[in-house]
Design a protein around this motif. Structure first.
Motif, PDB file in Angstrom:
ATOM      1  N   ASN A 157      -9.785  -9.828   2.490  1.00 38.53           N
ATOM      2  CA  ASN A 157      -8.935 -10.388   1.441  1.00 38.53           C
ATOM      3  C   ASN A 157      -9.776 -10.941   0.299  1.00 38.53           C
ATOM      4  O   ASN A 157      -9.404 -10.827  -0.872  1.00 38.53           O
ATOM      5  CB  ASN A 157      -8.043 -11.493   2.009  1.00 38.53           C
ATOM      6  N   GLU A 158     -10.913 -11.548   0.619  1.00 42.86           N
ATOM      7  CA  GLU A 158     -11.798 -12.054  -0.437  1.00 42.86           C
ATOM      8  C   GLU A 158     -12.375 -10.907  -1.260  1.00 42.86           C
ATOM      9  O   GLU A 158     -12.524 -11.004  -2.474  1.00 42.86           O
ATOM     10  CB  GLU A 158     -12.920 -12.881   0.192  1.00 42.86           C
ATOM     11  N   GLU A 159     -12.693  -9.801  -0.589  1.00 42.09           N
ATOM     12  CA  GLU A 159     -13.199  -8.640  -1.318  1.00 42.09           C
ATOM     13  C   GLU A 159     -12.130  -8.106  -2.243  1.00 42.09           C
ATOM     14  O   GLU A 159     -12.398  -7.787  -3.409  1.00 42.09           O
ATOM     15  CB  GLU A 159     -13.623  -7.554  -0.324  1.00 42.09           C
ATOM     16  N   ARG A 160     -10.900  -8.004  -1.745  1.00 37.74           N
ATOM     17  CA  ARG A 160      -9.811  -7.493  -2.576  1.00 37.74           C
ATOM     18  C   ARG A 160      -9.567  -8.406  -3.787  1.00 37.74           C
ATOM     19  O   ARG A 160      -9.285  -7.929  -4.890  1.00 37.74           O
ATOM     20  CB  ARG A 160      -8.539  -7.363  -1.738  1.00 37.74           C
ATOM     21  N   ALA A 161      -9.657  -9.722  -3.557  1.00 42.65           N
ATOM     22  CA  ALA A 161      -9.442 -10.649  -4.650  1.00 42.65           C
ATOM     23  C   ALA A 161     -10.515 -10.478  -5.721  1.00 42.65           C
ATOM     24  O   ALA A 161     -10.225 -10.539  -6.915  1.00 42.65           O
ATOM     25  CB  ALA A 161      -9.444 -12.090  -4.128  1.00 42.65           C
ATOM     26  N   LEU A 162     -11.766 -10.271  -5.321  1.00 37.91           N
ATOM     27  CA  LEU A 162     -12.854 -10.087  -6.281  1.00 37.91           C
ATOM     28  C   LEU A 162     -12.681  -8.780  -7.054  1.00 37.91           C
ATOM     29  O   LEU A 162     -12.897  -8.724  -8.262  1.00 37.91           O
ATOM     30  CB  LEU A 162     -14.197 -10.107  -5.558  1.00 37.91           C
ATOM     31  N   ILE A 163     -12.280  -7.713  -6.357  1.00 37.19           N
ATOM     32  CA  ILE A 163     -12.039  -6.424  -7.014  1.00 37.19           C
ATOM     33  C   ILE A 163     -10.891  -6.548  -8.000  1.00 37.19           C
ATOM     34  O   ILE A 163     -10.957  -6.095  -9.141  1.00 37.19           O
ATOM     35  CB  ILE A 163     -11.758  -5.328  -5.971  1.00 37.19           C
ATOM     36  N   VAL A 205      -6.261   8.501   0.391  1.00 31.65           N
ATOM     37  CA  VAL A 205      -6.216   7.962  -0.961  1.00 31.65           C
ATOM     38  C   VAL A 205      -5.049   6.984  -0.972  1.00 31.65           C
ATOM     39  O   VAL A 205      -3.907   7.363  -0.714  1.00 31.65           O
ATOM     40  CB  VAL A 205      -6.019   9.061  -2.020  1.00 31.65           C
ATOM     41  N   VAL A 206      -5.351   5.706  -1.252  1.00 29.67           N
ATOM     42  CA  VAL A 206      -4.352   4.644  -1.129  1.00 29.67           C
ATOM     43  C   VAL A 206      -4.240   3.892  -2.450  1.00 29.67           C
ATOM     44  O   VAL A 206      -5.252   3.493  -3.034  1.00 29.67           O
ATOM     45  CB  VAL A 206      -4.726   3.658   0.002  1.00 29.67           C
ATOM     46  N   ASP A 207      -2.997   3.702  -2.914  1.00 32.48           N
ATOM     47  CA  ASP A 207      -2.739   2.895  -4.107  1.00 32.48           C
ATOM     48  C   ASP A 207      -2.231   1.523  -3.705  1.00 32.48           C
ATOM     49  O   ASP A 207      -1.350   1.401  -2.836  1.00 32.48           O
ATOM     50  CB  ASP A 207      -1.698   3.563  -5.003  1.00 32.48           C
ATOM     51  N   GLU A 208      -2.789   0.485  -4.325  1.00 29.10           N
ATOM     52  CA  GLU A 208      -2.313  -0.884  -4.181  1.00 29.10           C
ATOM     53  C   GLU A 208      -2.266  -1.494  -5.569  1.00 29.10           C
ATOM     54  O   GLU A 208      -3.298  -1.812  -6.149  1.00 29.10           O
ATOM     55  CB  GLU A 208      -3.226  -1.700  -3.256  1.00 29.10           C
ATOM     56  N   GLY A 209      -1.078  -1.628  -6.118  1.00 28.96           N
ATOM     57  CA  GLY A 209      -0.964  -2.092  -7.499  1.00 28.96           C
ATOM     58  C   GLY A 209      -1.599  -1.085  -8.433  1.00 28.96           C
ATOM     59  O   GLY A 209      -1.298   0.110  -8.383  1.00 28.96           O
ATOM     60  N   SER A 246       0.831  -1.200   0.000  1.00 27.52           N
ATOM     61  CA  SER A 246       0.000   0.000   0.000  1.00 27.52           C
ATOM     62  C   SER A 246       0.866   1.251   0.000  1.00 27.52           C
ATOM     63  O   SER A 246       1.919   1.294   0.649  1.00 27.52           O
ATOM     64  CB  SER A 246      -0.908   0.017   1.234  1.00 27.52           C
ATOM     65  N   GLN A 247       0.396   2.253  -0.727  1.00 28.24           N
ATOM     66  CA  GLN A 247       1.076   3.544  -0.747  1.00 28.24           C
ATOM     67  C   GLN A 247       0.036   4.637  -0.517  1.00 28.24           C
ATOM     68  O   GLN A 247      -0.929   4.750  -1.278  1.00 28.24           O
ATOM     69  CB  GLN A 247       1.788   3.774  -2.080  1.00 28.24           C
TER      70      GLN A 247
END
Length: 317
Positions: free
Chosen positions: A308-314, A64-68, A48-49
């Motif tokens: 984590n499941e939500e992030r994987a779906l997004i 405001v956070v960037d992840e990938g 995360s950034q």
């Protein structure tokens, strides 16, 4: 090389001399290890950034956070729940599942010319509508001036003739006479923070008065308390003639579609969703969400999944 052979030869000899059943068991264990490890590595979140941090009259901290390649808007904590998500370089996409469920409502009116958004957030839905619905006019109402500014500076929201941004209380906005809207997205009920002004009879009458004939109101309810959620669903359903209840995995938001005219049955709603996707050249998988539709208060709530499941779906969209 001599040392390497000396170390590995006993293991190779042991494997070759082991009984066939034991060798099969060892191969199975190795395959199981790889099957577990590879998805875990693939789904591990990117570092995360924090791109931006601010405070506002409504929130102590906004991040405001960037992840990938994903950019998220979060309140309270940089590691908190996503309020809005866009894909960097493709802000017209809808990574968040609940917005894809809400987009099913766009398939109901004969044509969507005017859209009202109550609660802008990061503006992902506005970006999508501008990109995929020809000649649409959008009014977006956001009470928090800091959030409105962040949406423009960090989430590619472009305000102009086709998208007008109103920084004001939505309760006041809907009381002013305007040209009716074909689709209204009401996305202002966050967790258990329900603004009192947005649950009054006066507010609901104002929303209904702004809805065009054949139009749809899509409501997102991300409320952790089942009793509070059901109470609000019941209150909303009382102000419209027809109400459908959709589910949005993985966190199972309640999505309501409200209208004064009859809403399609599940099969017809699924067909309409497919037609909308084809016409708008959007690949949202709306049929999946349309097939969860049922009568309001008639769907049992389900346990929430992990973040984590939500992030994987997004990330997989």
């Amino acid at each position: 090389m001599t040392i390497k052979r000396a170390k590995t030869k006993p293991m190779i000899s042991f494997f070759c001399s082991a009984p066939a059943a034991l060798r099969r068991l060892m191969r199975a264990l190795v395959l199981l290890l790889f099957a577990w490890a590879i998805p875990a590595i693939a789904q591990s979140p990117s570092p995360s950034q924090i791109v931006h941090q601010a405070s506002s009259p409504f929130y102590d901290s906004i991040f405001v956070v960037d992840e990938g390649d994903l950019r998220s808007l979060r309140f309270g904590s940089a590691s908190g729940d996503n309020q809005s998500v866009i894909r960097l370089g493709h802000p017209e996409q809808l990574p968040m599942p609940y917005l894809r469920a809400a987009a099913v409502g766009l398939a109901v009116p004969a044509r969507v010319r005017r859209v009202l958004m109550i609660g802008l957030g990061g503006g992902a839905f506005a970006n999508f509508a501008q990109a995929h619905i020809p000649d649409v006019d959008i009014d977006a109402v956001e009470i928090d001036p800091v959030v409105a500014k962040i949406a423009q500076e960090y989430f590619a929201v472009s305000v102009g003739d086709k998208l007008k941004l109103h920084v004001m209380d939505a309760a006041r906005f809907v009381q002013q006479p305007r040209q009716p809207y074909d689709y209204i997205l009401l996305d202002a009920y966050d967790a258990d923070d329900i603004p009192d002004a947005l649950v009054t009879r006066t507010f609901f009458r104002g929303v209904r008065a702004n809805l065009a004939s054949g139009g749809v109101v899509a409501v997102n309810l991300a409320i952790t308390s089942q009793s509070k959620s059901n109470a609000l669903i019941r209150k909303l359903a009382d102000h419209f003639n027809y109400c459908l209840h959709l589910r949005s995995p993985p966190r199972f938001n309640d999505i309501l579609l409200l209208s004064q005219q009859p809403l399609p049955e599940v099969r017809e709603l699924s067909k309409a969703a497919l037609r909308f996707e084809a016409a708008s050249e959007s690949e949202l998988g709306l049929q999946r969400y349309a097939q969860t539709a049922g009568p309001c208060l008639g769907i049992a709530r389900q346990a929430q999944s992990t973040r984590n499941e939500e992030r994987a779906l997004i990330a997989g969209y």
